[in-house]
Design a protein around this motif. Structure first.
Motif, PDB file in Angstrom:
ATOM      1  N   ASP A 141       0.828  -1.204   0.000  1.00 33.18           N
ATOM      2  CA  ASP A 141       0.000   0.000   0.000  1.00 33.18           C
ATOM      3  C   ASP A 141       0.864   1.257   0.000  1.00 33.18           C
ATOM      4  OD1 ASP A 141      -2.568  -1.216  -0.006  1.00 33.18           O
ATOM      5  OD2 ASP A 141      -2.317  -1.722   2.103  1.00 33.18           O
ATOM      6  N   VAL A 142       1.998   1.208   0.689  1.00 35.16           N
ATOM      7  CA  VAL A 142       2.916   2.353   0.680  1.00 35.16           C
ATOM      8  C   VAL A 142       3.420   2.603  -0.734  1.00 35.16           C
ATOM      9  CG1 VAL A 142       5.151   3.198   1.473  1.00 35.16           C
ATOM     10  CG2 VAL A 142       3.631   2.064   3.081  1.00 35.16           C
ATOM     11  N   VAL A 147       3.566   5.717  -5.759  1.00 27.31           N
ATOM     12  CA  VAL A 147       3.434   5.687  -7.224  1.00 27.31           C
ATOM     13  C   VAL A 147       2.450   6.761  -7.685  1.00 27.31           C
ATOM     14  CG1 VAL A 147       2.496   4.318  -9.144  1.00 27.31           C
ATOM     15  CG2 VAL A 147       4.123   3.290  -7.553  1.00 27.31           C
ATOM     16  N   ILE A 148       1.323   6.889  -6.975  1.00 29.74           N
ATOM     17  CA  ILE A 148       0.330   7.926  -7.325  1.00 29.74           C
ATOM     18  C   ILE A 148       0.930   9.313  -7.138  1.00 29.74           C
ATOM     19  CG2 ILE A 148      -1.891   8.929  -6.686  1.00 29.74           C
ATOM     20  CD1 ILE A 148      -2.791   6.100  -5.874  1.00 29.74           C
ATOM     21  N   ALA A 149       1.654   9.509  -6.025  1.00 32.59           N
ATOM     22  CA  ALA A 149       2.258  10.820  -5.755  1.00 32.59           C
ATOM     23  C   ALA A 149       3.327  11.168  -6.780  1.00 32.59           C
ATOM     24  CB  ALA A 149       2.858  10.832  -4.352  1.00 32.59           C
ATOM     25  N   ASN A 150       3.946  10.151  -7.388  1.00 37.43           N
ATOM     26  CA  ASN A 150       5.052  10.374  -8.323  1.00 37.43           C
ATOM     27  C   ASN A 150       4.619  10.536  -9.773  1.00 37.43           C
ATOM     28  OD1 ASN A 150       7.020  10.271  -6.359  1.00 37.43           O
ATOM     29  ND2 ASN A 150       7.471   8.110  -6.638  1.00 37.43           N
ATOM     30  N   GLU A 151       3.322  10.483 -10.040  1.00 36.60           N
ATOM     31  CA  GLU A 151       2.872  10.490 -11.433  1.00 36.60           C
ATOM     32  C   GLU A 151       3.353  11.713 -12.208  1.00 36.60           C
ATOM     33  OE1 GLU A 151      -1.060   8.644 -12.658  1.00 36.60           O
ATOM     34  OE2 GLU A 151      -1.460   9.091 -10.555  1.00 36.60           O
ATOM     35  N   SER A 152       3.464  12.847 -11.544  1.00 36.31           N
ATOM     36  CA  SER A 152       3.884  14.060 -12.239  1.00 36.31           C
ATOM     37  C   SER A 152       5.394  14.291 -12.164  1.00 36.31           C
ATOM     38  CB  SER A 152       3.160  15.282 -11.645  1.00 36.31           C
ATOM     39  OG  SER A 152       3.451  15.405 -10.258  1.00 36.31           O
ATOM     40  N   SER A 153       6.125  13.349 -11.562  1.00 34.80           N
ATOM     41  CA  SER A 153       7.579  13.492 -11.420  1.00 34.80           C
ATOM     42  C   SER A 153       8.302  12.874 -12.612  1.00 34.80           C
ATOM     43  CB  SER A 153       8.066  12.834 -10.121  1.00 34.80           C
ATOM     44  OG  SER A 153       7.418  13.380  -8.999  1.00 34.80           O
ATOM     45  N   ILE A 210      11.265   6.191   4.440  1.00 34.01           N
ATOM     46  CA  ILE A 210      10.196   5.543   5.200  1.00 34.01           C
ATOM     47  C   ILE A 210      10.783   4.320   5.892  1.00 34.01           C
ATOM     48  CG2 ILE A 210       7.975   4.342   5.069  1.00 34.01           C
ATOM     49  CD1 ILE A 210       7.321   6.039   2.621  1.00 34.01           C
ATOM     50  N   ILE A 211      10.660   4.266   7.203  1.00 33.62           N
ATOM     51  CA  ILE A 211      11.157   3.106   7.962  1.00 33.62           C
ATOM     52  C   ILE A 211       9.950   2.353   8.493  1.00 33.62           C
ATOM     53  CG2 ILE A 211      12.685   2.317   9.797  1.00 33.62           C
ATOM     54  CD1 ILE A 211      14.064   5.018   9.708  1.00 33.62           C
ATOM     55  N   MET A 212       9.700   1.190   7.922  1.00 33.25           N
ATOM     56  CA  MET A 212       8.555   0.390   8.320  1.00 33.25           C
ATOM     57  C   MET A 212       8.913  -0.495   9.507  1.00 33.25           C
ATOM     58  SD  MET A 212       6.759  -0.487   4.712  1.00 33.25           S
ATOM     59  CE  MET A 212       5.203  -0.484   5.590  1.00 33.25           C
ATOM     60  N   SER A 213       7.911  -0.863  10.267  1.00 32.65           N
ATOM     61  CA  SER A 213       8.126  -1.754  11.403  1.00 32.65           C
ATOM     62  C   SER A 213       8.306  -3.182  10.886  1.00 32.65           C
ATOM     63  CB  SER A 213       6.936  -1.685  12.354  1.00 32.65           C
ATOM     64  OG  SER A 213       7.115  -2.551  13.450  1.00 32.65           O
ATOM     65  N   PRO A 214       9.472  -3.797  11.114  1.00 34.09           N
ATOM     66  CA  PRO A 214       9.674  -5.167  10.623  1.00 34.09           C
ATOM     67  C   PRO A 214       8.821  -6.162  11.400  1.00 34.09           C
ATOM     68  CG  PRO A 214      11.513  -4.515  12.003  1.00 34.09           C
ATOM     69  CD  PRO A 214      10.633  -3.296  11.857  1.00 34.09           C
ATOM     70  N   GLU A 215       8.572  -7.290  10.795  1.00 34.54           N
ATOM     71  CA  GLU A 215       7.713  -8.299  11.424  1.00 34.54           C
ATOM     72  C   GLU A 215       8.545  -9.198  12.339  1.00 34.54           C
ATOM     73  OE1 GLU A 215       5.895 -10.013   7.971  1.00 34.54           O
ATOM     74  OE2 GLU A 215       4.312  -8.497   7.918  1.00 34.54           O
ATOM     75  N   THR A 216       9.092  -8.581  13.398  1.00 34.38           N
ATOM     76  CA  THR A 216       9.895  -9.285  14.387  1.00 34.38           C
ATOM     77  C   THR A 216       9.448  -8.856  15.784  1.00 34.38           C
ATOM     78  OG1 THR A 216      11.592  -7.555  14.346  1.00 34.38           O
ATOM     79  CG2 THR A 216      11.896  -9.416  12.847  1.00 34.38           C
ATOM     80  N   ASN A 527      -3.679  -2.174   7.823  1.00 35.58           N
ATOM     81  CA  ASN A 527      -2.477  -2.013   7.008  1.00 35.58           C
ATOM     82  C   ASN A 527      -2.583  -0.807   6.092  1.00 35.58           C
ATOM     83  OD1 ASN A 527      -1.248  -4.190   8.140  1.00 35.58           O
ATOM     84  ND2 ASN A 527      -1.529  -5.561   6.419  1.00 35.58           N
ATOM     85  N   LYS A 528      -3.759  -0.616   5.502  1.00 30.89           N
ATOM     86  CA  LYS A 528      -3.968   0.501   4.576  1.00 30.89           C
ATOM     87  C   LYS A 528      -3.799   1.833   5.297  1.00 30.89           C
ATOM     88  CE  LYS A 528      -5.682   2.418   0.733  1.00 30.89           C
ATOM     89  NZ  LYS A 528      -5.031   2.356  -0.589  1.00 30.89           N
ATOM     90  N   LEU A 529      -4.370   1.945   6.476  1.00 31.65           N
ATOM     91  CA  LEU A 529      -4.319   3.207   7.215  1.00 31.65           C
ATOM     92  C   LEU A 529      -2.888   3.566   7.591  1.00 31.65           C
ATOM     93  CD1 LEU A 529      -6.513   5.200   8.106  1.00 31.65           C
ATOM     94  CD2 LEU A 529      -6.480   4.104  10.347  1.00 31.65           C
ATOM     95  N   VAL A 530      -2.136   2.577   8.077  1.00 34.08           N
ATOM     96  CA  VAL A 530      -0.739   2.815   8.453  1.00 34.08           C
ATOM     97  C   VAL A 530       0.083   3.185   7.223  1.00 34.08           C
ATOM     98  CG1 VAL A 530       1.347   1.746   9.371  1.00 34.08           C
ATOM     99  CG2 VAL A 530      -0.848   1.318  10.473  1.00 34.08           C
ATOM    100  N   SER A 531      -0.162   2.500   6.106  1.00 32.03           N
ATOM    101  CA  SER A 531       0.576   2.767   4.871  1.00 32.03           C
ATOM    102  C   SER A 531       0.333   4.184   4.382  1.00 32.03           C
ATOM    103  CB  SER A 531       0.167   1.768   3.781  1.00 32.03           C
ATOM    104  OG  SER A 531       0.393   0.448   4.197  1.00 32.03           O
ATOM    105  N   LEU A 532      -0.929   4.616   4.414  1.00 29.38           N
ATOM    106  CA  LEU A 532      -1.260   5.966   3.974  1.00 29.38           C
ATOM    107  C   LEU A 532      -0.567   7.005   4.847  1.00 29.38           C
ATOM    108  CD1 LEU A 532      -5.106   5.616   3.286  1.00 29.38           C
ATOM    109  CD2 LEU A 532      -3.282   5.748   1.594  1.00 29.38           C
ATOM    110  N   MET A 533      -0.581   6.764   6.149  1.00 30.76           N
ATOM    111  CA  MET A 533       0.026   7.715   7.081  1.00 30.76           C
ATOM    112  C   MET A 533       1.536   7.816   6.839  1.00 30.76           C
ATOM    113  SD  MET A 533      -1.005   9.670   9.615  1.00 30.76           S
ATOM    114  CE  MET A 533      -0.396  10.530  11.062  1.00 30.76           C
TER     115      MET A 533
END
Length: 631
Positions: A141-142, A147-153, A210-216, A527-533
């Motif tokens: 989701d991130v 990708v959407i934010a980069n469309e104009s880049s 972006i530093i995601m929380s690893p699954e550990t 997952n979606k909410l965290v990814s968007l944030m």
């Protein structure tokens, strides 16, 4: 005679050169070839060993003849004279050995290099790219949002570094994200807590991290160590980093701030999801509002300087925009204040916090900059009353949800937790809540069985929260259990006229469509909410402060109030009138919920539209709601 120590030293030096890799082996083969060719050239020149009928040849000619037979064994086929044939045969045999060994060394070296490349151990040479450290289910989701934010880049890049196989990461991304548009994703395998491996992602030239929380189990310490390595790298860039980091435990936040300073924004994932779920029980449909605010596909939150508003009041600033919604102010020190008093004077050093479709659409195009805002006083506060809440399921966010609920309910409330996960008795006993407001009881039942859920009499509760069992199951298995629980609740509601609020958590956004058949009041896709944030925080350095205010029970919260509180139902009006009425009540309108319109009408999720154009004509009917920021 050579002494044993000298022979051992020579052997050691030879072993060191052999261990240096293919280049050293090629060097040794070259020296051996040169020695053979030189000796053969000298022999045929000094001893006049030439083909029958030929005159004596020079050393250079003999060297050349030996070189050709070393490289091509077929060259000796036309040799004449047994002496010359024997010498060239020996040279050719040596050449076969050397060339065969050379081919083997080159093949091995090439395979080794390809294997090294497949492991993703080479440094990325990109600029203005987004780096994602660590791997989790939220990463897809991130990526979609970036990708959407980069469309104009121009030539946007996303660099992912995780302690995983590079090829496995690339295959999983290709399987779950079908369209990357103009963005290229580059994967590197490494440990995001190791300074050398972090350097492979070229953080010195990146746009954001972006530093995601690893699954550990030790996720937060790993995230904090990555922040420490980035910010305190001796060779770091002088410019400030834009870091968005995901943490699980509230206790880790202070340490992360000490380490990252003003270069890091913290997304406290579990706390975010828990607060949105609790607020969604009070305001059904609220999760859709958060998604609309956070995704890059619609309107976004911006903090921009607007010097032309200096000297105006906040209420006048709200009315000064037709296509944007002002929701607060930001001081020069970065302190955000949402929904301040409408008579607050705007100073030159203030920036405006507003919602807009794009930064290019932020224009002072309103027609009522000098409008008088009447003061009708704030809406009357509603005293909390005793409530009965049922939580079906369990994960690590359940204690936060229980604690958050106790802040909203009145004295004498009851929270029933129903689940069958291991060691749940101790986990429930450790929950800290305001005991004056809310008591907690535990029911050990299987939330996937009809009989067990029915024994709880869920329709006797004021609200039901269905949590995903994703601490003990995979994402798909957890969502499957959730869907089964929701279907059981739907069946019970069909035979009973009691009306309750049901809010459910989903892990994978792809299962939301399936869950929609269960007639639940609201869904929170964790997952979606965290990814968007995370994606938004990597682009907006003030986002953490804004959402801290929105989700704090002591600040301004998003509420969905009946439209009749602001306008006359059934009459043609404009959204601007609703905005002005909200200001008169000490609130800021950010959108509306049109009950009988849906995504098919282009109105956003379930009829919700954020930041409507103020001059747009609209007719509000019974059931429609105005979305406001209110204390």
């Amino acid at each position: 005679m050579f002494r044993p120590e000298f022979i051992a030293r020579i052997r050691y030096e030879f072993d060191k050169t052999m261990a240096a890799g293919p280049i050293a082996l090629i060097g040794w083969l070259g020296l051996i070839s040169l020695a053979i060719i030189t000796v053969a050239g000298a022999v045929v020149s000094l001893f006049s060993i030439v083909p029958e009928g030929d005159e004596d040849i020079s050393f250079i000619e003999g060297f050349w003849a030996s070189l050709m037979r070393t490289l091509d064994s077929g060259t000796m086929g036309g040799d004449e004279g047994w002496g010359f044939r024997i010498v060239m045969l020996l040279v050719t045999l040596a050449g076969i050995f050397v060339v065969s060994a050379l081919i083997g060394v080159l093949s091995t070296g090439l395979d080794s290099k390809l294997e090294e490349l497949s492991k993703g151990k080479s440094k990325v040479l990109e600029k203005n790219h987004t780096i994602i450290f660590n791997w989790s289910e939220s990463i897809f989701d991130v990526i979609r949002e970036i990708v959407i934010a980069n469309e104009s880049s121009r030539k946007p890049r996303i660099v992912i570094m995780a302690d995983m196989d590079k090829v496995a990461m690339e295959e999983e991304i290709a399987d779950k994200i079908k369209d990357l548009k103009n963005t290229r994703v580059i994967c590197r395998s490494g440990d995001p807590t190791v300074l050398f491996d972090i350097g492979l992602a070229s953080p010195e030239t990146c746009r954001s991290v972006i530093i995601m929380s690893p699954e550990t189990d030790d996720a937060d310490p790993q995230v904090i160590k990555t922040i420490l390595a980035l910010v305190n790298d001796p060779d770091r860039r002088p410019d400030k980093f834009q870091i968005a980091a995901e943490l699980r435990e509230a206790e880790s936040v202070d340490l992360a701030r000490v380490v990252g300073g003003n270069e890091v924004q913290i997304v406290l994932a579990d706390d975010l999801i828990a607060r949105v779920m609790v607020q969604s029980t009070r305001e059904p449909g609220l999760s859709a509002v958060f998604v609309e605010l956070l995704d890059f596909d619609g309107c976004e939150i911006y903090v921009v300087e607007q010097p032309k508003l200096s000297g105006k009041s906040f209420g006048e600033a709200v009315m000064a925009y037709d296509t944007s919604s002002v929701i607060g102010v930001c001081s020069a020190e970065g302190v955000v204040s949402l929904n301040p008093p409408s008579n607050l004077p705007i100073t030159e050093d203030m920036s405006m916090v507003l919602i807009a479709e794009d930064d290019s659409t932020i224009l002072l195009d309103g027609k009522a900059t000098n409008v008088a805002i009447p003061s009708l006083g704030k809406a009357a506060a509603v005293l909390p009353k005793p409530e009965r809440t049922l939580i079906l399921g369990w994960n690590r966010r359940a204690p936060i949800i229980a604690s958050e609920l106790s802040r909203y309910v009145g004295p004498g409330s009851l929270l029933t937790i129903a689940a069958d996960v291991p060691e749940i008795e101790q986990a429930v006993a450790d929950i800290v809540v305001d005991s004056k407001n809310q008591k907690i009881e535990l029911k050990k039942v299987n939330t996937g069985r009809w009989a067990d859920i029915s024994s709880l009499d869920p329709l006797s509760y004021d609200q039901v929260l269905v949590l995903a069992h994703n601490d003990h199951m995979s994402a798909q298995a957890a969502d499957t259990r959730t869907l089964v629980s929701l279907l059981h609740l739907r069946k019970m509601k069909e035979t009973d006229d009691r009306n309750i609020s049901i809010v459910s958590e989903m892990v994978d956004v792809r299962n939301r469509t399936l869950a929609s058949v269960t007639n639940v009041n609201d869904f929170v896709v964790s997952n979606k909410l965290v990814s968007l944030m995370l994606a938004q925080a990597s682009e907006n350095e003030h986002l953490e402060a804004i959402f801290t205010d929105l989700l704090d029970d002591g600040g301004s919260e998003i509420s969905m109030r009946p439209a009749e509180n602001y306008v006359t139902l059934g009459q043609d009006t404009t959204y601007q009138e609703a905005v002005q009425a909200a200001l008169a009540r000490g609130e800021v309108a950010i959108g509306h919920h049109i009950l009988n319109q849906t995504e098919a009408d282009g109105i956003g999720q379930s009829g919700i539209i954020i930041n409507p154009i103020k001059s747009t004509a609209v007719r509000y009917n019974a059931g429609d709601r105005i979305i406001v920021l209110a204390e």
